[in-house]
Design a protein around this motif. Structure first.
Motif, mmCIF file in Angstrom:
data_model
loop_
_atom_site.group_PDB
_atom_site.id
_atom_site.type_symbol
_atom_site.label_atom_id
_atom_site.label_comp_id
_atom_site.label_asym_id
_atom_site.label_seq_id
_atom_site.Cartn_x
_atom_site.Cartn_y
_atom_site.Cartn_z
ATOM 1 N N HIS A 110 0.815 -1.218 0.000
ATOM 2 C CA HIS A 110 0.000 0.000 0.000
ATOM 3 C C HIS A 110 0.849 1.269 0.000
ATOM 4 C CE1 HIS A 110 -3.160 -2.753 0.581
ATOM 5 N NE2 HIS A 110 -2.900 -3.018 1.840
ATOM 6 N N VAL A 115 4.416 7.437 0.631
ATOM 7 C CA VAL A 115 3.038 7.882 0.773
ATOM 8 C C VAL A 115 2.163 6.663 1.042
ATOM 9 C CG1 VAL A 115 1.209 9.285 -0.218
ATOM 10 C CG2 VAL A 115 3.578 9.667 -0.909
ATOM 11 N N LEU A 116 1.310 6.806 2.030
ATOM 12 C CA LEU A 116 0.406 5.748 2.462
ATOM 13 C C LEU A 116 -0.993 6.327 2.520
ATOM 14 C CD1 LEU A 116 2.656 4.571 5.359
ATOM 15 C CD2 LEU A 116 1.835 3.067 3.554
ATOM 16 N N PRO A 117 -2.001 5.489 2.731
ATOM 17 C CA PRO A 117 -3.322 6.072 2.887
ATOM 18 C C PRO A 117 -3.306 7.139 3.977
ATOM 19 C CG PRO A 117 -3.469 3.667 2.842
ATOM 20 C CD PRO A 117 -2.016 4.029 2.857
ATOM 21 N N GLU A 118 -3.636 8.338 3.623
ATOM 22 C CA GLU A 118 -3.806 9.433 4.588
ATOM 23 C C GLU A 118 -2.545 9.773 5.372
ATOM 24 O OE1 GLU A 118 -7.637 9.163 6.585
ATOM 25 O OE2 GLU A 118 -8.126 7.516 5.275
ATOM 26 N N ARG A 119 -1.385 9.443 4.830
ATOM 27 C CA ARG A 119 -0.156 9.754 5.568
ATOM 28 C C ARG A 119 1.021 9.784 4.592
ATOM 29 N NH1 ARG A 119 0.865 5.308 9.720
ATOM 30 N NH2 ARG A 119 -0.715 6.450 10.853
ATOM 31 N N HIS A 156 -0.526 13.496 -2.322
ATOM 32 C CA HIS A 156 -1.677 12.715 -1.904
ATOM 33 C C HIS A 156 -2.945 13.467 -2.249
ATOM 34 C CE1 HIS A 156 -4.403 10.698 0.915
ATOM 35 N NE2 HIS A 156 -3.521 9.726 0.972
ATOM 36 N N TYR A 178 -1.035 9.837 -4.883
ATOM 37 C CA TYR A 178 -1.607 8.696 -4.173
ATOM 38 C C TYR A 178 -3.097 8.990 -4.030
ATOM 39 C CZ TYR A 178 -1.666 4.782 -0.893
ATOM 40 O OH TYR A 178 -1.889 3.570 -0.291
ATOM 41 N N ARG A 236 -6.056 3.843 -4.890
ATOM 42 C CA ARG A 236 -5.182 3.055 -4.014
ATOM 43 C C ARG A 236 -5.771 2.753 -2.655
ATOM 44 N NH1 ARG A 236 0.943 3.285 -5.356
ATOM 45 N NH2 ARG A 236 0.721 1.647 -3.818
ATOM 46 N N SER A 237 -6.639 3.614 -2.154
ATOM 47 C CA SER A 237 -7.148 3.370 -0.803
ATOM 48 C C SER A 237 -8.511 4.020 -0.643
ATOM 49 C CB SER A 237 -6.173 3.898 0.254
ATOM 50 O OG SER A 237 -5.995 5.286 0.107
#
Lengths: 316, 359
Positions: free
Chosen positions: A238, A253-257, B56, B83, B107-108
């Motif tokens: 992810h 970069v990750l979901p919401e972070r 993002h 993202y 992606r999410s």
């Protein structure tokens, strides 16, 4: 509001034992695997080298406890623990027996004594134990040592496990475990009697339970660190890794972070390929920077931090 | 003035929404914000955002899935290298629709739930939605997306926090955002019915602390609300610092409440380039940095951490966005927060559900 009544000595002891049954490290996945015979030779070696650091802290901790006691009978008894660990002569005692164990699993005495394999998480856990005893009173310090109530039992299982599953470990390596089956039982009995008699109020009893719980956390944390060092980190599916060379680093970069990586972060992350263990990642970074200090700790701590942040996963 | 690099773009694709939540913090007169940007315009906005350093994008609303060009919008964001994250109530897309978005580069996913109990959830949403949302959550996990569950907390659902956490776990959520109601828009109208008591919040803190100890617990985001901490929230990480909001009609804002502040001029994309809207619009610079601050913020050591709190809250409660956020115990206007906490101890009035007419 009045204070709750003290537990009877029997109920108090039952509280302590119930806590151990629940939280002592005999339940830790790494210990379960050790006793089930599924640890690799490398894991056994790493455990032996890391646990040695814990062994070296024990006489220091016991010295602190002796220094808190005003009762000569207590001191006379407790000081025996230091002799048990250090021996009356060089080449004797529990620390020496641990070095024999380390040699019989294939480590050199010099490497173990240099602490070069000691993981930062292990060092912190063990130092936290010494700090705990240094900063708490005699009652809580003795209570924290009551993990020995379970140590004798774990040693019996461990001897059997080593004999059955790890025949490559020489028999003399098991002498430490054998010595502790009786020592730990006697020590624990002394500590338990002291605590049962000295904790008179419910508040004191609860402080003892909390101290023992803290000690269980420390032992658990030690095995967590060893276990983690042998897991194989890789970038989370992810996570999106971005080159931020213009800003001197990278970003994940990750979901919401988003997590910024500076310094050696991008280099360490690139080595986390799912094939290397964390320990191997740290060794590879060390090999690339032979003159840099602190690389070993930095690499382990970085992998821990990134796994908490969701950047790195540990494959099964 | 040097301008910070925005990292996060909040792309509000539409303020329309099939739900009518009584705590909605969208602008009350949301009909004033038509869906003015088509997919091609959004795509250009994403490209320009990426050039500004954004990494993002959250596609949100209202309800972004009301856009019938959502697939094209997702492609545009993903192709820009962002993202791409979908924030939805989960009542409109089926698994196939979601799979199409995944192929387009999504992606999410963040799914909002209102409560753990269907009847209560549907009551706060003003429509029947809960069961459909749970099916959507399963679809999200079945397709392998990381799932965030978002639950807005208020006095009616705080008592069921344990069930809410258990529900998020059962859905396989990676993260659970327990968001305190922000008293803007509709939520401010309903404050007396929504504001919890300190006792409820103390119990909630303990529930969260226990849940965090459990093995394989999702990451749980929870903080005491600003109304009860005597400290302001570090709103948006500072005005015009890290977060860029683009409204359905292309207004570039530091947060979605800012459009309602009087006397501020914000600029609109695509009438101007995104970078100009971000850097140079007078409204964007009105509260950037610290020059705008009055006492007690101006000399307060906390100003580098909380940035003086929330401008929209200062306006909504005190009538002046340049005042210190009244949530702060040091603020001259703090009495209005204390009064609201007192009010919450009385029996709550009925909820007023969101509606487009604004009345």
């Amino acid at each position: 509001m009045s204070e709750p009544a003290a537990w009877s000595p029997e109920d108090f002891e039952a509280q302590l034992r119930a806590l151990l049954e629940d939280r002592y490290h005999h339940r830790h996945p790494f210990n379960l695997r050790m006793h089930a015979g599924t640890l690799t030779q490398e894991e056994i070696r790493s455990w032996a080298a890391n646990r040695y650091y814990y062994q070296t802290r024990i006489p220091i901790k016991d010295g602190l406890i002796v220094a808190k006691a005003s009762d000569p009978d207590f001191r006379r008894s407790w000081v025996e623990r230091i002799h048990d660990h250090d021996g009356r002569e060089p080449g004797q005692g529990g620390l020496e027996l641990w070095l024999v164990l380390a040699e019989s699993v294939g480590l050199s005495r010099a490497s173990v004594e240099s602490f070069e394999e000691v993981l930062p998480g292990v060092r912190r856990a063990c130092d936290a134990y010494v700090d705990f005893v240094a900063s708490h009173d005699l009652l809580e310090s003795v209570a924290s040592s009551l993990t020995e109530l379970y140590a004798a039992r774990i040693m019996v299982d461990r001897i059997a496990a080593f004999e059955n599953h790890y025949p490559w470990v020489g028999d003399s390596g098991l002498d430490y475990f054998r010595s502790r089956t009786t020592q730990a039982r006697d020590d624990a009995q002394f500590g338990l009697e002291h605590v049962r008699a000295a904790a008179q109020t419910r508040a004191e009893q609860e402080r003892c339970v909390a101290a023992l719980g803290r000690k269980c956390e420390i032992l658990w944390g030690l095995l967590d660190a060893v276990e983690r060092a042998h897991a194989r980190p890789s970038l989370s599916p992810h996570a999106q890794l971005r080159d931020e060379a213009s800003e001197g680093g990278a970003m994940v970069v990750l979901p919401e972070r988003a997590v910024k990586l500076g310094g050696s972060g991008p280099e360490i992350l690139a080595l986390c390929d799912g094939a290397r263990s964390t320990r191997e990642v740290a060794r590879a970074v060390q090999a690339r920077h032979p003159d840099a200090a602190g690389v070993w700790d930095e690499a382990h701590d970085f992998v821990d931090e990134m796994s908490r942040a969701g950047v790195l996963d540990f494959g099964e | 003035m040097s301008t910070s690099r925005p990292l996060n773009l909040i792309a509000e694709l539409s303020y329309r929404c099939p739900l009518r939540c009584a705590y909605c913090s969208n602008p009350i007169a949301y009909r004033d914000f038509p869906d003015g940007l088509d997919a091609a315009a959004w795509t250009r906005a994403f490209d320009q955002a990426a050039q500004l350093g954004v990494v993002h994008v959250g596609l949100t609303g209202g309800e972004p899935c009301l856009r019938d060009d959502l697939e094209e919008i997702v492609s545009g964001a993903s192709n820009a290298g962002l993202y791409t994250h979908l924030v939805t109530a989960g009542t409109l897309l089926d698994r196939e629709g979601l799979r199409v978005l995944q192929e387009a580069g999504l992606r999410s996913v963040q799914l909002s739930l209102q409560d753990a109990r269907e009847e209560s959830a549907d009551r706060i949403a003003g429509v029947k939605a809960h069961a459909r949302k749970l099916r959507f959550g399963e679809d999200v996990r079945a397709l392998g997306f990381p799932l965030t569950v978002n639950v807005v907390l208020h006095r009616e659902n705080l008592g069921r926090l344990e069930s809410i956490i258990a529900l998020a776990r059962s859905l396989g959520a990676r993260s659970l955002e327990l968001a305190n109601t922000q008293y803007h828009g509709w939520a401010l109208r309903n404050r007396a019915a929504l504001l919890p008591t300190r006792r409820q919040l103390d119990e909630a803190s303990q529930v969260v602390a226990r849940a965090r100890q459990e093995a394989d617990a999702p990451e749980i985001l929870f903080a005491m609300p600003d109304y009860f901490r005597n400290r302001p929230k570090p709103c948006m990480g500072g005005w015009g610092q890290r977060m860029m909001v683009v409204t359905p009609d292309g207004r570039v804002l530091p947060c979605h409440g800012a459009a309602e502040l009087p006397g501020l001029e914000f600029w609109r994309f695509p009438e101007r380039e995104l970078a100009d809207c971000w850097r140079d619009a007078p409204g964007m610079n009105a509260f950037r940095g610290e020059d705008w601050m009055r006492e007690p913020c101006r000399s307060c050591e906390a100003r580098t951490r909380d940035f003086g709190g929330c401008r929209c809250q200062a306006f909504a409660l005190l009538g002046d966005p340049a005042e210190a956020d009244p949530a702060c115990g040091l603020a001259p206007g703090h009495g209005v927060i204390e009064a609201a906490r007192e009010e919450a101890l009385a029996d709550p009035p009925d909820l007023i559900h969101r509606s487009a007419s604004g009345s």
